[in-house]
Design a protein around this motif. Structure first.
Motif, mmCIF file in Angstrom:
data_model
loop_
_atom_site.group_PDB
_atom_site.id
_atom_site.type_symbol
_atom_site.label_atom_id
_atom_site.label_comp_id
_atom_site.label_asym_id
_atom_site.label_seq_id
_atom_site.Cartn_x
_atom_site.Cartn_y
_atom_site.Cartn_z
ATOM 1 N N ALA A 1 33.449 53.018 45.112
ATOM 2 C CA ALA A 1 34.552 52.103 44.802
ATOM 3 C C ALA A 1 34.427 50.869 45.685
ATOM 4 O O ALA A 1 34.321 50.984 46.904
ATOM 5 C CB ALA A 1 35.888 52.795 45.030
ATOM 6 N N ILE A 2 34.444 49.699 45.066
ATOM 7 C CA ILE A 2 34.331 48.433 45.791
ATOM 8 C C ILE A 2 35.463 47.508 45.352
ATOM 9 O O ILE A 2 35.620 47.239 44.154
ATOM 10 C CB ILE A 2 32.979 47.740 45.518
ATOM 11 C CG1 ILE A 2 31.817 48.648 45.929
ATOM 12 C CG2 ILE A 2 32.905 46.398 46.231
ATOM 13 C CD1 ILE A 2 30.451 48.076 45.585
ATOM 14 N N VAL A 3 36.236 47.035 46.306
ATOM 15 C CA VAL A 3 37.305 46.094 46.001
ATOM 16 C C VAL A 3 36.696 44.783 45.496
ATOM 17 O O VAL A 3 35.725 44.278 46.061
ATOM 18 C CB VAL A 3 38.177 45.835 47.251
ATOM 19 C CG1 VAL A 3 39.221 44.762 46.961
ATOM 20 C CG2 VAL A 3 38.865 47.126 47.691
ATOM 21 N N LYS A 4 37.241 44.265 44.420
ATOM 22 C CA LYS A 4 36.774 43.033 43.779
ATOM 23 C C LYS A 4 35.378 43.181 43.164
ATOM 24 O O LYS A 4 34.677 42.182 42.947
ATOM 25 C CB LYS A 4 36.780 41.849 44.753
ATOM 26 C CG LYS A 4 38.131 41.556 45.366
ATOM 27 C CD LYS A 4 39.138 41.111 44.324
ATOM 28 C CE LYS A 4 40.472 40.748 44.952
ATOM 29 N NZ LYS A 4 41.500 40.407 43.935
ATOM 30 N N ALA A 5 34.979 44.401 42.853
ATOM 31 C CA ALA A 5 33.675 44.597 42.198
ATOM 32 C C ALA A 5 33.623 43.903 40.850
ATOM 33 O O ALA A 5 32.547 43.539 40.381
ATOM 34 C CB ALA A 5 33.380 46.088 42.038
ATOM 35 N N ASP A 6 34.796 43.708 40.223
ATOM 36 C CA ASP A 6 34.814 43.036 38.918
ATOM 37 C C ASP A 6 34.468 41.556 39.023
ATOM 38 O O ASP A 6 34.323 40.883 37.997
ATOM 39 C CB ASP A 6 36.160 43.234 38.215
ATOM 40 C CG ASP A 6 37.345 42.769 39.041
ATOM 41 O OD1 ASP A 6 37.163 42.322 40.196
ATOM 42 O OD2 ASP A 6 38.482 42.868 38.538
ATOM 43 N N ALA A 7 34.333 41.043 40.240
ATOM 44 C CA ALA A 7 33.899 39.662 40.439
ATOM 45 C C ALA A 7 32.555 39.601 41.168
ATOM 46 O O ALA A 7 32.047 38.508 41.415
ATOM 47 C CB ALA A 7 34.942 38.885 41.231
ATOM 48 N N LEU A 8 31.990 40.779 41.482
ATOM 49 C CA LEU A 8 30.772 40.831 42.283
ATOM 50 C C LEU A 8 29.610 41.548 41.602
ATOM 51 O O LEU A 8 28.459 41.157 41.772
ATOM 52 C CB LEU A 8 31.059 41.536 43.622
ATOM 53 C CG LEU A 8 32.102 40.895 44.535
ATOM 54 C CD1 LEU A 8 32.444 41.842 45.677
ATOM 55 C CD2 LEU A 8 31.595 39.560 45.066
ATOM 56 N N VAL A 9 29.908 42.611 40.868
ATOM 57 C CA VAL A 9 28.873 43.473 40.296
ATOM 58 C C VAL A 9 28.809 43.244 38.777
ATOM 59 O O VAL A 9 29.796 43.472 38.073
ATOM 60 C CB VAL A 9 29.169 44.954 40.598
ATOM 61 C CG1 VAL A 9 28.086 45.846 40.016
ATOM 62 C CG2 VAL A 9 29.312 45.174 42.111
ATOM 63 N N PRO A 10 27.678 42.787 38.256
ATOM 64 C CA PRO A 10 27.592 42.457 36.826
ATOM 65 C C PRO A 10 28.021 43.586 35.900
ATOM 66 O O PRO A 10 28.724 43.343 34.906
ATOM 67 C CB PRO A 10 26.113 42.114 36.638
ATOM 68 C CG PRO A 10 25.665 41.640 37.974
ATOM 69 C CD PRO A 10 26.417 42.462 38.965
ATOM 70 N N GLU A 11 27.614 44.818 36.194
ATOM 71 C CA GLU A 11 27.973 45.944 35.331
ATOM 72 C C GLU A 11 29.476 46.181 35.319
ATOM 73 O O GLU A 11 30.047 46.561 34.290
ATOM 74 C CB GLU A 11 27.246 47.218 35.793
ATOM 75 C CG GLU A 11 25.743 47.197 35.572
ATOM 76 C CD GLU A 11 24.978 46.509 36.688
ATOM 77 O OE1 GLU A 11 23.735 46.500 36.628
ATOM 78 O OE2 GLU A 11 25.611 45.970 37.628
ATOM 79 N N VAL A 12 30.121 45.944 36.457
ATOM 80 C CA VAL A 12 31.579 46.104 36.525
ATOM 81 C C VAL A 12 32.269 44.953 35.799
ATOM 82 O O VAL A 12 33.285 45.145 35.124
ATOM 83 C CB VAL A 12 32.061 46.220 37.985
ATOM 84 C CG1 VAL A 12 33.580 46.364 38.046
ATOM 85 C CG2 VAL A 12 31.398 47.404 38.678
ATOM 86 N N MET A 13 31.720 43.758 35.924
ATOM 87 C CA MET A 13 32.256 42.621 35.161
ATOM 88 C C MET A 13 32.220 42.928 33.662
ATOM 89 O O MET A 13 33.194 42.682 32.938
ATOM 90 C CB MET A 13 31.436 41.357 35.428
ATOM 91 C CG MET A 13 31.501 40.808 36.821
ATOM 92 S SD MET A 13 30.443 39.328 36.933
ATOM 93 C CE MET A 13 30.307 39.131 38.698
ATOM 94 N N ALA A 14 31.088 43.466 33.218
ATOM 95 C CA ALA A 14 30.942 43.803 31.795
ATOM 96 C C ALA A 14 31.948 44.872 31.391
ATOM 97 O O ALA A 14 32.563 44.793 30.321
ATOM 98 C CB ALA A 14 29.517 44.272 31.511
ATOM 99 N N ALA A 15 32.132 45.872 32.249
ATOM 100 C CA ALA A 15 33.113 46.925 31.958
ATOM 101 C C ALA A 15 34.526 46.352 31.919
ATOM 102 O O ALA A 15 35.342 46.733 31.073
ATOM 103 C CB ALA A 15 33.015 48.030 33.014
ATOM 104 N N SER A 16 34.805 45.429 32.811
ATOM 105 C CA SER A 16 36.110 44.764 32.838
ATOM 106 C C SER A 16 36.391 44.049 31.518
ATOM 107 O O SER A 16 37.492 44.133 30.955
ATOM 108 C CB SER A 16 36.143 43.768 33.999
ATOM 109 O OG SER A 16 37.276 42.924 33.953
ATOM 110 N N ILE A 17 35.367 43.374 31.011
ATOM 111 C CA ILE A 17 35.516 42.632 29.750
ATOM 112 C C ILE A 17 35.722 43.580 28.579
ATOM 113 O O ILE A 17 36.604 43.366 27.736
ATOM 114 C CB ILE A 17 34.277 41.733 29.536
ATOM 115 C CG1 ILE A 17 34.281 40.590 30.553
ATOM 116 C CG2 ILE A 17 34.248 41.179 28.107
ATOM 117 C CD1 ILE A 17 32.960 39.857 30.673
ATOM 118 N N LEU A 18 34.932 44.651 28.507
ATOM 119 C CA LEU A 18 35.088 45.602 27.407
ATOM 120 C C LEU A 18 36.461 46.278 27.438
ATOM 121 O O LEU A 18 37.100 46.449 26.401
ATOM 122 C CB LEU A 18 33.991 46.666 27.454
ATOM 123 C CG LEU A 18 32.583 46.266 27.038
ATOM 124 C CD1 LEU A 18 31.729 47.520 26.839
ATOM 125 C CD2 LEU A 18 32.586 45.427 25.764
#
Length: 198
Positions: free
Chosen positions: A120-137
């Motif tokens: 678990a990483i705080v602000k991973a949705d702005a740092l990790v591409p795979e998490v950004m993609a998951a955030s969008i989906l």
């Protein structure tokens, strides 16, 4: 391969929480990605189309309003992530792709229980591409679901506020009472919980 996970819909007063799991390939157009909250609706939709067509694997998972009321929003969010991961892995097993997920990263402070190491990483949705993609989906899937609930329960205006605690949403709850997808354990205002209206 690394899997990214994120959820959408922790803050609303109504509807499910949605999570997504995504594995991206090395030549994915990463420039289209960002935290879903920082993208316009148009940009999110453009990114969604690229993710579902070009990602190596992805899955969507849900936890209902009733589950949220039963186990709390944090546990329901983690459950939705576990379901999203399971859907992604199930889809991979049915395909002929030899892709193995060796680790997972999730946005936030808490990680779901997965069969691979999960950080678990705080602000991973702005740092990790795979998490950004998951955030969008997760965001686009949940918004579409709430738009459909707007067709079923038009008096609540779900297509406008997506269940979030806007002034309009609170007013509709007071006027019409809780809808069938209301989170009864959530407060609609100062010292006023939804279960008091039922």
């Amino acid at each position: 391969m690394r899997c990214g996970l994120d959820e959408a819909g922790r803050g609303p007063l109504a509807g499910p929480v949605c999570a997504a799991a995504v594995i991206l390939n090395e030549d994915f157009p990463f420039e289209v990605l960002n935290d879903s909250k920082k993208l316009s609706e148009k940009k999110r939709e453009e990114a969604r189309k690229l993710i579902v067509t070009q990602a190596l694997a992805w899955g969507i998972g849900w936890a209902s309003a009733a589950e949220i009321d039963t186990i709390n929003i944090l546990q329901a969010s983690l459950l939705a992530m576990e379901r999203a991961y399971d859907v992604m892995i199930s889809t991979l097993k049915k395909s002929d792709r030899a892709i193995l997920c060796s680790e997972a990263v999730v946005d936030g402070l808490y990680a779901p229980h997965l069969p691979v190491p999960c950080k678990a990483i705080v602000k991973a949705d702005a740092l990790v591409p795979e998490v950004m993609a998951a955030s969008i989906l997760a965001k686009t899937a949940r918004d579409r679901m709430m738009e459909r609930y707007g067709w079923i329960y038009p008096e609540y205006g779900y297509e406008q506020h997506k269940g979030y605690p806007t002034k309009l949403h609170r007013a509709r709850i007071v006027l019409y009472g809780p809808s069938p997808i209301q989170r009864m354990s959530f407060s609609i205002g100062p010292e006023q919980s939804l279960f008091l209206l039922s």
